[in-house]
Design a protein around this motif. Structure first.
Motif, PDB file in Angstrom:
ATOM      1  N   PHE A 136       0.691  19.750 -23.231  1.00  0.00           N
ATOM      2  CA  PHE A 136      -0.666  19.282 -23.508  1.00  0.00           C
ATOM      3  C   PHE A 136      -0.638  18.509 -24.825  1.00  0.00           C
ATOM      4  O   PHE A 136      -0.195  19.039 -25.849  1.00  0.00           O
ATOM      5  CB  PHE A 136      -1.642  20.449 -23.626  1.00  0.00           C
ATOM      6  N   LYS A 137      -1.139  17.258 -24.799  1.00  0.00           N
ATOM      7  CA  LYS A 137      -1.169  16.427 -26.000  1.00  0.00           C
ATOM      8  C   LYS A 137      -2.608  16.193 -26.416  1.00  0.00           C
ATOM      9  O   LYS A 137      -3.479  15.991 -25.556  1.00  0.00           O
ATOM     10  CB  LYS A 137      -0.465  15.102 -25.748  1.00  0.00           C
ATOM     11  N   GLY A 138      -2.848  16.230 -27.742  1.00  0.00           N
ATOM     12  CA  GLY A 138      -4.222  16.079 -28.183  1.00  0.00           C
ATOM     13  C   GLY A 138      -4.357  15.563 -29.594  1.00  0.00           C
ATOM     14  O   GLY A 138      -3.370  15.374 -30.322  1.00  0.00           O
ATOM     15  N   ARG A 139      -5.630  15.333 -29.992  1.00  0.00           N
ATOM     16  CA  ARG A 139      -5.999  14.949 -31.339  1.00  0.00           C
ATOM     17  C   ARG A 139      -7.123  15.867 -31.794  1.00  0.00           C
ATOM     18  O   ARG A 139      -8.129  16.031 -31.096  1.00  0.00           O
ATOM     19  CB  ARG A 139      -6.505  13.508 -31.374  1.00  0.00           C
ATOM     20  N   ALA A 140      -6.991  16.456 -32.973  1.00  0.00           N
ATOM     21  CA  ALA A 140      -8.044  17.322 -33.505  1.00  0.00           C
ATOM     22  C   ALA A 140      -7.827  17.525 -34.996  1.00  0.00           C
ATOM     23  O   ALA A 140      -6.672  17.664 -35.448  1.00  0.00           O
ATOM     24  CB  ALA A 140      -8.055  18.664 -32.789  1.00  0.00           C
ATOM     25  N   ALA A 141      -8.911  17.516 -35.757  1.00  0.00           N
ATOM     26  CA  ALA A 141      -8.886  17.825 -37.193  1.00  0.00           C
ATOM     27  C   ALA A 141      -7.913  16.955 -37.974  1.00  0.00           C
ATOM     28  O   ALA A 141      -7.320  17.393 -38.962  1.00  0.00           O
ATOM     29  CB  ALA A 141      -8.533  19.304 -37.395  1.00  0.00           C
ATOM     30  N   LEU A 163     -12.600  22.846 -28.050  1.00  0.00           N
ATOM     31  CA  LEU A 163     -13.984  22.371 -27.984  1.00  0.00           C
ATOM     32  C   LEU A 163     -14.154  21.009 -28.643  1.00  0.00           C
ATOM     33  O   LEU A 163     -14.931  20.171 -28.169  1.00  0.00           O
ATOM     34  CB  LEU A 163     -14.916  23.377 -28.669  1.00  0.00           C
ATOM     35  N   ASN A 164     -13.452  20.768 -29.741  1.00  0.00           N
ATOM     36  CA  ASN A 164     -13.702  19.587 -30.560  1.00  0.00           C
ATOM     37  C   ASN A 164     -12.563  18.573 -30.543  1.00  0.00           C
ATOM     38  O   ASN A 164     -12.677  17.519 -31.169  1.00  0.00           O
ATOM     39  CB  ASN A 164     -13.962  20.010 -32.010  1.00  0.00           C
ATOM     40  N   GLY A 165     -11.484  18.882 -29.864  1.00  0.00           N
ATOM     41  CA  GLY A 165     -10.387  17.935 -29.800  1.00  0.00           C
ATOM     42  C   GLY A 165     -10.467  17.053 -28.567  1.00  0.00           C
ATOM     43  O   GLY A 165     -11.293  17.258 -27.679  1.00  0.00           O
ATOM     44  N   LYS A 166      -9.599  16.059 -28.522  1.00  0.00           N
ATOM     45  CA  LYS A 166      -9.430  15.212 -27.338  1.00  0.00           C
ATOM     46  C   LYS A 166      -8.029  15.458 -26.794  1.00  0.00           C
ATOM     47  O   LYS A 166      -7.053  15.465 -27.555  1.00  0.00           O
ATOM     48  CB  LYS A 166      -9.621  13.740 -27.711  1.00  0.00           C
ATOM     49  N   TRP A 167      -7.938  15.649 -25.484  1.00  0.00           N
ATOM     50  CA  TRP A 167      -6.683  16.098 -24.899  1.00  0.00           C
ATOM     51  C   TRP A 167      -6.282  15.259 -23.695  1.00  0.00           C
ATOM     52  O   TRP A 167      -7.133  14.695 -23.007  1.00  0.00           O
ATOM     53  CB  TRP A 167      -6.788  17.574 -24.477  1.00  0.00           C
TER      54      TRP A 167
END
Length: 550
Positions: free
Chosen positions: A166-171, A142-146
């Motif tokens: 899947f690659k992402g940025r979160a927290a 919900l809050n990450g960017k993927w």
């Protein structure tokens, strides 16, 4: 021992056994270990907030450092193997659908294939990742960017595998989820690589999640959807929805796996960390589960956390090849050591007759043959007791008001005619565990799900015993079963007082009513066992009559 009283006690015990399971399922022990650990962590300073799937979906998004990362809009990735069709969303890699190609919801033509997820479960993040740090809880889907690079339609051929990335940025973390899918397995393995993008080290909790719709009707007493888990102390489960909704369950201490399961299907998380803990609950009819582990992440350093997911049938053969003793997800309680060998025999016989109804009949005959000598001894003792009934009745008339004297005279009568009243009961006691083991096995075997016996009522096109895991839709077998039980009662010597005899004659009606809702496979077993018992009892009575005539 009074045979009639024993049979009455056995019948009532069975009724109580089934009724108690239906009305008062045994609550699973709940571990307070995760709560205690969190209290210690919070006292020490920076500590992850406790995971609670009942909480809202809010969380703080960490501030990533500027690097080459281009998020993309969420889209569906469709994966197809010979065993299942799965749909993943690139926003966090959550699972939107998981359809089992070899299993259908019903036996009707065109019945939908089983989807373990369900549309309402998607917002709860099945196969998602939750990151907890400094008192905040981040639901990364919900809050990450993927971002995702690869095909949107993936077909995995026999003997092949495919890795979804899947690659992402979160927290404040850079994430890479690598999900490996094999064409010949329901097991999905994950390697989650995390890089701390902040300038200081941090302790973070990482939870892998599962969410699924109820796999059975809420009022299904014989096949409830439940939460099960295995720790060092053993296996536990909880199927009381009120408890799961209001309190949830937690477990720690060598967690090997956690599962959302029914008798026939299972969605499980198998961590590769002995310090993992579990929290599970039911929210708005959706079963939710999180398997959590904590770790320390230094600035710029990467760590890879591994876990596995099994989504598929509760097939004991398949589960036996899974990690962390996942085969213990299929468990028949106290009678597990007896139930599983009998199920293996059932599968063996089916290989030759290709009909599980016939396999049940063959197994019933073999069990009857094994216990034939014991049953023979029991029936002979009953026949001897029957011959003494006129004399016992006279003793009751003479000493009816003096119970102690009546018992003394009755025992003297048994001694004179060399009759042991217990000899009719003890052989039956040996058979009770076997009976209950088979009862539990037939009640929960996936082999019987949608397995036909006699698909149509002979001479008609009316669907009859087309599914041995469902009740007889025409109620023919339970009614015949009740009739055979009544016949058995008439053939059994009446050794009790008139009140006991009336209760015994009422038992076939009680059992018939009870068996109306039982799976047809179990009713077939009981009916066949009754028929064989009547035949054996008739043979003994016939021989006894011939001896008297001679």
């Amino acid at each position: 021992m009074d045979n009639k009283r024993f049979i009455l006690a056995l019948a009532l015990s069975f009724a109580v056994f089934v009724g108690w399971q239906m009305l008062f399922p045994q609550p699973a022990p709940k571990s307070n270990a995760p709560v205690q650990e969190q209290a210690v962590q919070q006292a020490q300073g920076e500590a992850p907030a406790p995971i609670n799937p009942l909480a809202g979906e809010n969380g703080e998004q960490g501030t990533p450092s500027p690097q080459d990362f281009v998020p993309t809009a969420g889209k569906d990735i469709h994966v197809e193997t010979p065993l299942f069709r799965a749909t993943f969303n690139t926003s966090g890699g959550v699972l939107e659908r998981f359809v089992l190609r070899n299993y259908h919801e019903g036996i009707e033509a065109g019945s939908k294939q089983v989807d373990l997820i369900g549309a309402k479960s998607v917002s709860k993040g099945p196969l998602g990742v939750i990151i907890r740090r400094r008192g905040s809880e981040n639901h990364t889907w919900l809050n990450g960017k993927w971002a995702y690079e690869g095909a949107e339609q993936i077909s995995i051929g026999e003997g092949e595998k495919h890795v979804l990335v899947f690659k992402g940025r979160a927290a404040g973390f850079e994430l890479e989820r690598r999900l490996t899918i094999h064409s010949d397995s329901y097991l999905i393995t994950e390697a989650l690589t995390m890089v701390n993008l902040e300038e200081r080290g941090t302790e973070a909790g990482v939870a892998f999640t599962a969410a699924a719709k109820s796999m059975t009707a809420e009022d299904n007493q014989y096949n409830p959807t439940r939460i099960a888990w295995l720790v060092n102390d053993g296996r536990s489960e909880e199927d009381d929805r009120e408890t799961l909704q209001e309190e949830g369950v937690s477990a720690a201490g060598g967690l090997k796996w956690g599962a959302i399961e029914s008798n026939y299907f299972i969605m499980s998380i198998v961590p590769n960390n002995p310090d993992a803990s579990l929290f599970a609950s039911v929210q708005n009819g959706i079963f939710r589960m999180a398997v959590d582990q904590s770790d320390t992440f230094q600035p710029g350093m990467s760590k890879t956390l591994e876990t596995s997911y099994y989504l598929g049938p509760a097939d004991r053969g398949l589960l036996a090849s899974m990690p962390n003793d996942l085969d213990q997800a299929v468990n028949f309680g106290w009678f597990d050591p007896l139930a599983k060998p009998m199920l293996m025999a059932l599968v063996f016989f089916n290989q030759y007759v290709n009909n599980y109804g016939m396999a049940i009949i063959i197994l019933t005959i073999i069990i009857k043959v094994i216990f034939w000598p014991l049953s023979q001894k029991s029936y002979k003792s009953m026949d001897k007791m029957k011959q003494l009934q006129p004399m016992i009745q006279k003793l009751r008339e003479k000493y009816g008001d003096d119970k102690q004297r009546l018992n003394q005279e009755t025992m003297a009568l048994y001694k004179t005619y060399k009759v042991n009243p217990a000899s009719g009961c003890l052989p039956m006691l040996v058979q009770i565990p076997v009976f209950f083991g088979l009862y539990k096995a037939l009640l929960g075997a996936i082999e019987l799900r949608h397995a036909p016996f006699i698909e149509y009522l002979p001479g008609t096109d009316i669907v009859w015993l087309a599914d041995l895991s469902a009740k007889d839709p025409l109620y023919i077998t339970p009614i015949i079963m009740g009739a055979t039980m009544f016949l058995q009662q008439k053939m059994t010597p009446s050794t009790g007082d008139p009140t006991q005899q009336k209760i015994m004659m009422f038992m076939p009606l009680v059992f018939t009513f009870l068996f109306l809702q039982f799976p047809a496979g179990l009713v077939v077993y009981w009916l066949m066992n009754n028929v064989l018992s009547i035949g054996q009892q008739w043979l003994i009575t016939s021989k006894s009559s011939k001896k008297k005539a001679a």
